[in-house]
Each structure stands twice: as structure tokens, then as C-alpha cells.
Design a protein around this motif. Sequence first.
Motif, mmCIF file in Angstrom:
data_model
loop_
_atom_site.group_PDB
_atom_site.id
_atom_site.type_symbol
_atom_site.label_atom_id
_atom_site.label_comp_id
_atom_site.label_asym_id
_atom_site.label_seq_id
_atom_site.Cartn_x
_atom_site.Cartn_y
_atom_site.Cartn_z
ATOM 1 N N GLY A 244 0.839 -1.194 0.000
ATOM 2 C CA GLY A 244 0.000 0.000 0.000
ATOM 3 C C GLY A 244 0.867 1.233 0.000
ATOM 4 O O GLY A 244 1.983 1.215 -0.517
ATOM 5 N N SER B 88 1.494 5.515 -0.588
ATOM 6 C CA SER B 88 1.038 6.570 -1.476
ATOM 7 C C SER B 88 1.371 6.346 -2.942
ATOM 8 O O SER B 88 0.581 6.665 -3.816
ATOM 9 C CB SER B 88 1.593 7.912 -0.999
ATOM 10 O OG SER B 88 2.993 7.832 -0.896
ATOM 11 N N LYS C 243 7.657 1.618 -4.794
ATOM 12 C CA LYS C 243 7.506 0.206 -4.449
ATOM 13 C C LYS C 243 7.791 -0.712 -5.634
ATOM 14 O O LYS C 243 7.683 -1.930 -5.511
ATOM 15 C CB LYS C 243 6.065 -0.063 -3.966
ATOM 16 C CG LYS C 243 5.577 0.869 -2.878
ATOM 17 C CD LYS C 243 5.935 0.382 -1.491
ATOM 18 C CE LYS C 243 5.947 1.489 -0.460
ATOM 19 N NZ LYS C 243 4.815 1.525 0.415
ATOM 20 N N GLY D 291 -2.825 4.745 -1.935
ATOM 21 C CA GLY D 291 -2.849 5.760 -2.982
ATOM 22 C C GLY D 291 -2.562 5.220 -4.375
ATOM 23 O O GLY D 291 -3.055 5.751 -5.373
ATOM 24 N N ILE E 148 -4.929 10.973 -5.499
ATOM 25 C CA ILE E 148 -3.489 10.971 -5.738
ATOM 26 C C ILE E 148 -3.207 10.057 -6.943
ATOM 27 O O ILE E 148 -3.799 8.991 -7.075
ATOM 28 C CB ILE E 148 -2.735 10.508 -4.460
ATOM 29 C CG1 ILE E 148 -1.233 10.645 -4.615
ATOM 30 C CG2 ILE E 148 -3.106 9.087 -4.074
ATOM 31 C CD1 ILE E 148 -0.485 10.401 -3.286
ATOM 32 N N PHE F 35 -9.098 16.696 1.634
ATOM 33 C CA PHE F 35 -8.084 15.875 2.298
ATOM 34 C C PHE F 35 -8.095 16.253 3.776
ATOM 35 O O PHE F 35 -7.227 16.955 4.267
ATOM 36 C CB PHE F 35 -6.711 16.142 1.666
ATOM 37 C CG PHE F 35 -5.650 15.149 2.075
ATOM 38 C CD1 PHE F 35 -5.572 13.909 1.471
ATOM 39 C CD2 PHE F 35 -4.724 15.455 3.066
ATOM 40 C CE1 PHE F 35 -4.599 12.989 1.835
ATOM 41 C CE2 PHE F 35 -3.741 14.539 3.448
ATOM 42 C CZ PHE F 35 -3.685 13.311 2.829
ATOM 43 N N GLY G 192 -10.140 9.511 -3.586
ATOM 44 C CA GLY G 192 -10.145 8.225 -2.869
ATOM 45 C C GLY G 192 -9.188 8.298 -1.687
ATOM 46 O O GLY G 192 -8.025 8.632 -1.843
ATOM 47 N N ALA H 95 -3.610 1.018 3.576
ATOM 48 C CA ALA H 95 -4.615 0.983 2.515
ATOM 49 C C ALA H 95 -5.349 2.309 2.368
ATOM 50 O O ALA H 95 -6.218 2.449 1.513
ATOM 51 C CB ALA H 95 -5.618 -0.121 2.814
ATOM 52 N N GLY H 96 -5.005 3.262 3.217
ATOM 53 C CA GLY H 96 -5.668 4.556 3.146
ATOM 54 C C GLY H 96 -4.895 5.569 3.963
ATOM 55 O O GLY H 96 -3.819 5.263 4.498
ATOM 56 N N PHE I 273 -4.357 6.553 6.824
ATOM 57 C CA PHE I 273 -4.681 6.014 8.152
ATOM 58 C C PHE I 273 -4.374 7.004 9.275
ATOM 59 O O PHE I 273 -4.824 6.837 10.397
ATOM 60 C CB PHE I 273 -3.910 4.709 8.405
ATOM 61 C CG PHE I 273 -2.469 4.943 8.750
ATOM 62 C CD1 PHE I 273 -1.577 5.324 7.785
ATOM 63 C CD2 PHE I 273 -2.029 4.844 10.066
ATOM 64 C CE1 PHE I 273 -0.242 5.583 8.106
ATOM 65 C CE2 PHE I 273 -0.701 5.095 10.397
ATOM 66 C CZ PHE I 273 0.188 5.470 9.408
ATOM 67 N N GLU I 274 -3.583 8.049 8.967
ATOM 68 C CA GLU I 274 -3.276 9.050 9.994
ATOM 69 C C GLU I 274 -4.559 9.785 10.413
ATOM 70 O O GLU I 274 -4.641 10.345 11.494
ATOM 71 C CB GLU I 274 -2.266 10.087 9.479
ATOM 72 C CG GLU I 274 -0.898 9.521 9.133
ATOM 73 C CD GLU I 274 -0.768 9.090 7.674
ATOM 74 O OE1 GLU I 274 -1.811 8.808 7.033
ATOM 75 O OE2 GLU I 274 0.364 9.017 7.183
HETATM 76 P P1 AMP Z 1 4.434 5.223 1.713
HETATM 77 O O1 AMP Z 1 5.405 6.073 2.462
HETATM 78 O O2 AMP Z 1 4.580 5.257 0.228
HETATM 79 O O3 AMP Z 1 4.326 3.820 2.269
HETATM 80 O O4 AMP Z 1 3.028 5.908 1.943
HETATM 81 C C1 AMP Z 1 2.424 6.032 3.193
HETATM 82 C C2 AMP Z 1 1.438 7.138 3.100
HETATM 83 O O5 AMP Z 1 0.497 6.860 2.110
HETATM 84 C C3 AMP Z 1 0.664 7.385 4.368
HETATM 85 O O6 AMP Z 1 1.062 8.608 4.922
HETATM 86 C C4 AMP Z 1 -0.786 7.446 3.893
HETATM 87 O O7 AMP Z 1 -1.506 8.532 4.433
HETATM 88 C C5 AMP Z 1 -0.631 7.621 2.400
HETATM 89 N N1 AMP Z 1 -1.822 7.155 1.674
HETATM 90 C C6 AMP Z 1 -2.402 5.970 1.728
HETATM 91 N N2 AMP Z 1 -3.511 5.967 0.969
HETATM 92 C C7 AMP Z 1 -3.628 7.174 0.419
HETATM 93 C C8 AMP Z 1 -4.572 7.790 -0.455
HETATM 94 N N3 AMP Z 1 -5.628 7.120 -0.912
HETATM 95 N N4 AMP Z 1 -4.375 9.062 -0.805
HETATM 96 C C9 AMP Z 1 -3.307 9.738 -0.344
HETATM 97 N N5 AMP Z 1 -2.372 9.224 0.483
HETATM 98 C C10 AMP Z 1 -2.537 7.955 0.851
#
Ligand code: AMP
Length: 416
Positions: A215, A217, A222, A241, A258, A293, A313, A340-341, A343-344
Motif C-alpha cells: 500500500g 502513497s 515500491k 494511494g 493521488i 483531504f 479516494g 490501505a488509506g 490512516f493518519e
Molecule cells: P508510503 O510512504 O509510500 O508507504 O506511503 C504512506 C502514506 O500513504 C501514508 O502517509 C498514507 O496517508 C498515504 N496514503 C495511503 N492511501 C492514500 C490515499 N488514498 N491518498 C493519499 N495518500 C494515501
Amino acid sequence: MASIDNFNFAGKKAIVRVDFNVPLNEDGTIADDTRIRGALPTLKKILDDGGALILMSHMGKPKGKVNEKLSLLQIRDAVAKALGRDVKFAPDCAKAKEAADNLKPGEVLLLENLRFYPEEEGKPVGIDKNDPAYEEAKKEMKERQKEFAKTLASYADVYVNDAFGTAHRKHASTAVIADYFDAQDKMLGFLMEKEVNAVDKILKDIKRPFTAIMGGSKVSTKIGIIENLMDKVDNLILCGGMTYTFAKAMGGNIGNSICEEDKLDLALDIMKKAKEKGVNLVLGSDCVAADRFANDADTQICSAMEIPEGWMGMDAGPDSIIQFRDAIKPSKTILWNGPAGVFEMEKFTTGSKAIADAIAEATADGAFSLVGGGDSVSCINKFGLADDVSYVSTGGGALLEAIEGKTLPGIAAIKQ
Ligand code: AMP
């Protein structure tokens, strides 16, 4: 390669690279001591055997300069408390020979932040990468790095690396120092061994079905892991994201979600490869969309392919959660990296929580589950499920590089 379990440290001085890069509060107190606790099995083994300990670590990014705010003196008392004995402090890590020489069995010396010296990271400071003199400066710094590592090595008879968090860096204390010890006098610590074994279970000793949940952003950060896992997994859940880059690539309307516009072809390529390799690629079909957001935004459930104009989303929807659970529950090997979202924000934790719950249930049914890489660790801690998965990795970047299949310099230096 020597093994910490079989080694007798009696009468020896051991220099141990630990990861004491703990988060501090404004007043210098420790916000989270997980990393100190993580190092204890190794440190206690050495002391219980009758060895003396020299502890070295970095803290933060002082960029080769002394910075009192990042002094390890601030954590000395916490380390002493955790070990149940006094800890001496060497205020200059490169001038600690005398203090090290004077150590008696059972005594502990903590060195000041290694990164107060640019030699630790081995990168030239104050010179731009595009400067014609950069290459020369880099060469010179590499020589200085060797000298620095040799100085650290001169403090001890044995070298132990227990800092998985920096194992992907070829720094003086994490890799170069190993050159100054014979094979029988250098080894991985217990924490490091646990991390390496956990990664092996994901990459080598796979029980099927194997499900990876990626998952976060962006897909771009990744991609190396996704490609390496494609040859190994049965199910690949892509969420967070990156869902919307895939939805857009498939011709969906994603509103303000995003999206990495320059990765649409990459997304299609991943889908094609998954098909060719027989991997069940799970992309959530619906999402929780928000009009802003923000945690107090208005929300609606909609298809991930049909997000209304102006909406974005933010979390996996109820149908996606069922798809995720169906893949995770019967799995025997599970890797989770990335939420998956968003989550913060409390409103958008449902998808990540559902994933964490499903992993915990599968683990109770006998699966091996590894959770790692920054945000998924925060997630699993937030949901209070860290004890319900098989292993929570302490290494962010190091774990991701290991899963990408890269050799970690900190481990290679000891195995050589
Ligand atoms: P990463 O550092 O790439 O693992 O991303 C983690 C971040 O992805 C977290 O801070 C989440 O808030 C963000 N994230 C997860 N889903 C979404 C979304 N749908 N839209 C924007 N940010 C997201």
C-alpha cells in the motif's frame, strides 16, 4: 561466519553497532524506546558471558557536524536503566581508545553519535555532486572513512552488528569496520539474525498461498519490490494511494485522487506481468472518497473507477475489504508494507484496520506474517496488533531493499 549464540565473550571487548536512533521529545526525553529494547538480547548475552561492551550508533542527521540536540548523551541514562548497570560515555567517538582500553568485564561504554564525523557516512561534505572536484573529494573521503573505521575497530576484540535499520548503508560502523576483524571475530547480533530469518521466510522458505499487500502513497517507490515479488507471490494486493494510478491507467475517472501520471504505463505493465505469471492481482474495486483531504471531510462510497469530479479516494471501500480479506485469510505467508488509506486520519483507517485484522487471524491459523516498512508498522502498533503477527520489522529502508532482493552491505561485510 561466527554466530553470537555460540560465541563466548568472556574477557573480550565487543564493539556493537546498535540502532539507538530513537525519537526524542522536545525536552530530549525518549519518545519511544523500542530500538533500545530491541538491542537488549545481544547486549545482555555479551555482558552475561563476562565481556565488556562498547556501544556505537548514529542519531538523526547531523551531517558530519557536532549537534548537541543529537547527542547520544541524552539516552545514556535510558540505556543504563535498560541494562541495569552504569554506562560510561565517550564524548568523541574517534578519541575513545583510552576509555575503551580501561573497560573491565561487565562494563559499558557508549560512544557519541557516529555521524558527528562525515567519515561515518563517507560522503564528501560542502561540495556539490556536479562539481568537477567531487570525484576526487569522494575518493579522499573513502580513505578517511577507512581510517575512521580502523580507529573504531581498534577499541575492541570482536565486532557485532545489530543495527538492521542501517544494514543497507555502507557506512564506517555498519560495513567498513568489518574488514578489520577476522571472520571468527565478527557476527550479526540477535536482532539482526531475527530480521534476516524473517526475510528468508518471505523470499526463500515460502509456505503457500503467499500474499503480499503493498500500500502507501505511490507505486514508484515500491516498484522494485513489486517486481521481485511477482515471481514469488500467489496474491498481490495493491492498495492505498497507488490504487488510483491503476484505476486511471485502466481508463477510470479518479477525480482529485493521488495519481502518478507518469506511471500509467508502468501500472499497465504490472497488470500484464501479473497475468503472465499467474499472480492474482487484487485491486480494490471501491473506495471511500472524500471531498477534501481532511478528517472532517464529507465522504461517500464509490467505485474506484468512478470517483466524482472534485472528490478523492482516501481509503478502501467495503467491497475492497472483502476482496482483501478473501485473499489474506487462507494465506500461509503474508507480507504487508504500506497502509490501505490515509490512516493518519481516524476516518480513513478502516481499510488498513481490516487488513491488520485479517493478517492477525491468518497468523492465528498458522501463517507466517511479516509487517515492515515505516507506515505499516505504525498501523499495526496503532491497532494494538503487533503481538498478533509473526514479525514486525525494525528496518524501513533496509527491509525494503532486502525484499527487493538486494544484498545489504551490513550483512555482506560480515558474511564475507
Ligand atoms: P508510503 O510512504 O509510500 O508507504 O506511503 C504512506 C502514506 O500513504 C501514508 O502517509 C498514507 O496517508 C498515504 N496514503 C495511503 N492511501 C492514500 C490515499 N488514498 N491518498 C493519499 N495518500 C494515501
